[in-house]
Design a protein around this motif. Structure first.
Motif, short mmCIF file in Angstrom:
data_model
loop_
_atom_site.label_atom_id
_atom_site.label_comp_id
_atom_site.label_asym_id
_atom_site.label_seq_id
_atom_site.Cartn_x
_atom_site.Cartn_y
_atom_site.Cartn_z
N MET A 1 0.81 -1.22 0.00
CA MET A 1 0.00 0.00 0.00
C MET A 1 0.85 1.27 0.00
O MET A 1 0.54 2.22 -0.74
CB MET A 1 -0.98 -0.03 1.17
N PRO A 2 1.93 1.36 0.81
CA PRO A 2 2.77 2.56 0.73
C PRO A 2 3.41 2.76 -0.65
O PRO A 2 3.57 3.91 -1.10
CB PRO A 2 3.83 2.32 1.81
N TYR A 3 3.76 1.66 -1.31
CA TYR A 3 4.35 1.79 -2.66
C TYR A 3 3.33 2.40 -3.62
O TYR A 3 3.64 3.34 -4.37
CB TYR A 3 4.81 0.43 -3.15
N ILE A 4 2.11 1.85 -3.60
CA ILE A 4 1.06 2.39 -4.46
C ILE A 4 0.76 3.85 -4.08
O ILE A 4 0.63 4.72 -4.94
CB ILE A 4 -0.22 1.53 -4.35
N GLY A 5 0.69 4.11 -2.77
CA GLY A 5 0.39 5.46 -2.31
C GLY A 5 1.45 6.46 -2.70
O GLY A 5 1.14 7.62 -3.02
N GLY A 6 2.71 6.04 -2.69
CA GLY A 6 3.78 6.94 -3.11
C GLY A 6 3.64 7.35 -4.57
O GLY A 6 3.87 8.52 -4.92
N LYS A 7 3.26 6.40 -5.40
CA LYS A 7 3.06 6.73 -6.82
C LYS A 7 1.91 7.71 -7.00
O LYS A 7 1.99 8.67 -7.77
CB LYS A 7 2.78 5.45 -7.60
N ILE A 8 0.82 7.46 -6.28
CA ILE A 8 -0.35 8.33 -6.41
C ILE A 8 -0.06 9.72 -5.84
O ILE A 8 -0.46 10.74 -6.41
CB ILE A 8 -1.56 7.68 -5.70
N ALA A 9 0.66 9.77 -4.68
CA ALA A 9 0.99 11.06 -4.09
C ALA A 9 1.90 11.87 -5.01
O ALA A 9 1.73 13.09 -5.15
CB ALA A 9 1.67 10.85 -2.73
N ALA A 10 2.86 11.21 -5.65
CA ALA A 10 3.74 11.91 -6.59
C ALA A 10 2.95 12.46 -7.76
O ALA A 10 3.20 13.56 -8.25
CB ALA A 10 4.84 10.97 -7.08
N ASN A 11 1.94 11.69 -8.19
CA ASN A 11 1.10 12.15 -9.28
C ASN A 11 0.26 13.36 -8.87
O ASN A 11 -0.10 14.20 -9.71
CB ASN A 11 0.18 11.02 -9.74
N ARG A 12 -0.02 13.48 -7.56
CA ARG A 12 -0.73 14.67 -7.06
C ARG A 12 0.19 15.86 -6.88
O ARG A 12 -0.24 16.94 -6.51
CB ARG A 12 -1.40 14.35 -5.71
N GLY A 13 1.48 15.65 -7.09
CA GLY A 13 2.44 16.74 -6.96
C GLY A 13 2.96 16.91 -5.55
O GLY A 13 3.56 17.95 -5.23
#
Length: 274
Positions: free
Chosen positions: A45-57
């Motif tokens: 979950m943190p790996y997926i969340g990191g990708k999504i957070a980076a996409n949010r800027g």
């Protein structure tokens, strides 16, 4: 690049939602409500969340966690959820926020939820609800000193990183960006803990006030005194004062917090019978 990031984030979200359809997303807990190790919750979950957070800027650090940071996350986590009242603190929503898969939602929490949980839970007697509130407050008080020390240790780690970055020549720009990103991540997490602790205090106070109206009982005075012991921790957290000495006393603020009850003053008036 940005055009490809959107579909990638949506893909990871779809993968997560597929997993959530088969299992509960709330993180498993161990003794004293501390988080238990979990591959799903600590890695996937943190790996997926990191990708999504980076996409949010948002800033995302690729640094490994220090022991101090891991300790802080484990100790603060019990304050972000409430195992004794799942609907009160939205365990699944909290875990999505912690892993950065979803945006912060704790700003929307309102203090009446804890009281509503109390009044709809079946107890053999109404004083038991007061005892329940008292136990929950004491559990917070018992774990706050070590939680504050864990936060203080992480603040020291962030300072050490900045000092090392300033004094060591030849450190690459991506390394410096990671230092700043991790500082922001740690700051955001501590801010979340402060909001959660404040929310707990306000929820306890709201519940006690409304129990006093619904089912008055003398046991409320003992619970109120316990709640007053929690208040200095809440004040210190909101000041960002996690490293002060005497963190375990719960009364280092020097502020006399008034009770919600009037002090009963003896009536010394002499009434002459006529």
């Amino acid at each position: 690049m940005c055009e490809r990031a959107g579909p990638l984030a949506r893909f990871f979200m779809l993968v997560l939602l597929a997993g959530l359809a088969a299992a509960c997303v709330a993180r498993p807990v161990g003794d004293f409500g501390r988080a238990q190790p979990s591959v799903t919750h600590d890695q996937i979950m943190p790996y997926i969340g990191g990708k999504i957070a980076a996409n949010r800027g948002e800033p995302v650090s690729s640094f490994n966690q220090t022991d101090q940071e891991r300790e802080m996350h484990d100790r603060t986590w019990r304050f972000l959820v409430a195992a004794h009242s799942r609907d009160w603190m939205f365990d699944s929503s909290v875990e999505l926020q912690r892993t950065r898969i979803g945006p912060a939602k704790d700003y929307r929490y309102t203090p009446e939820r804890y009281y509503l949980w109390l009044r709809t839970t079946q107890y053999q007697s109404s004083p038991t609800r007061y005892a329940t509130v008292g136990r929950h407050i004491l559990a917070d008080i018992d774990t706050l000193p070590t939680t504050f020390r864990a936060i203080c240790a992480v603040e020291a780690v962030d300072r050490q990183r900045r000092i090392a970055l300033a004094e060591l020549p030849g450190i690459e720009a991506p390394m410096a960006a990671n230092v700043e990103a991790r500082r922001v991540e740690n700051r955001w997490h501590v801010d979340w803990f402060v909001r959660a602790l404040t929310y707990r205090y306000e929820s306890y106070a709201y519940a006690l006030d409304h129990l006093l109206v619904e089912t008055p009982h003398e046991q409320s005075m003992a619970v109120d005194e316990t709640l007053r012991r929690l208040r200095p921790f809440v004040d210190r957290a909101n000041r960002g004062d996690f490293c002060a000495s005497g963190a375990g006393s719960g009364g280092g603020s020097g502020i006399n917090i008034p009770s919600r009850f009037q002090t009963m003053v003896p009536d010394n008036e002499v009434v002459v019978q006529k």
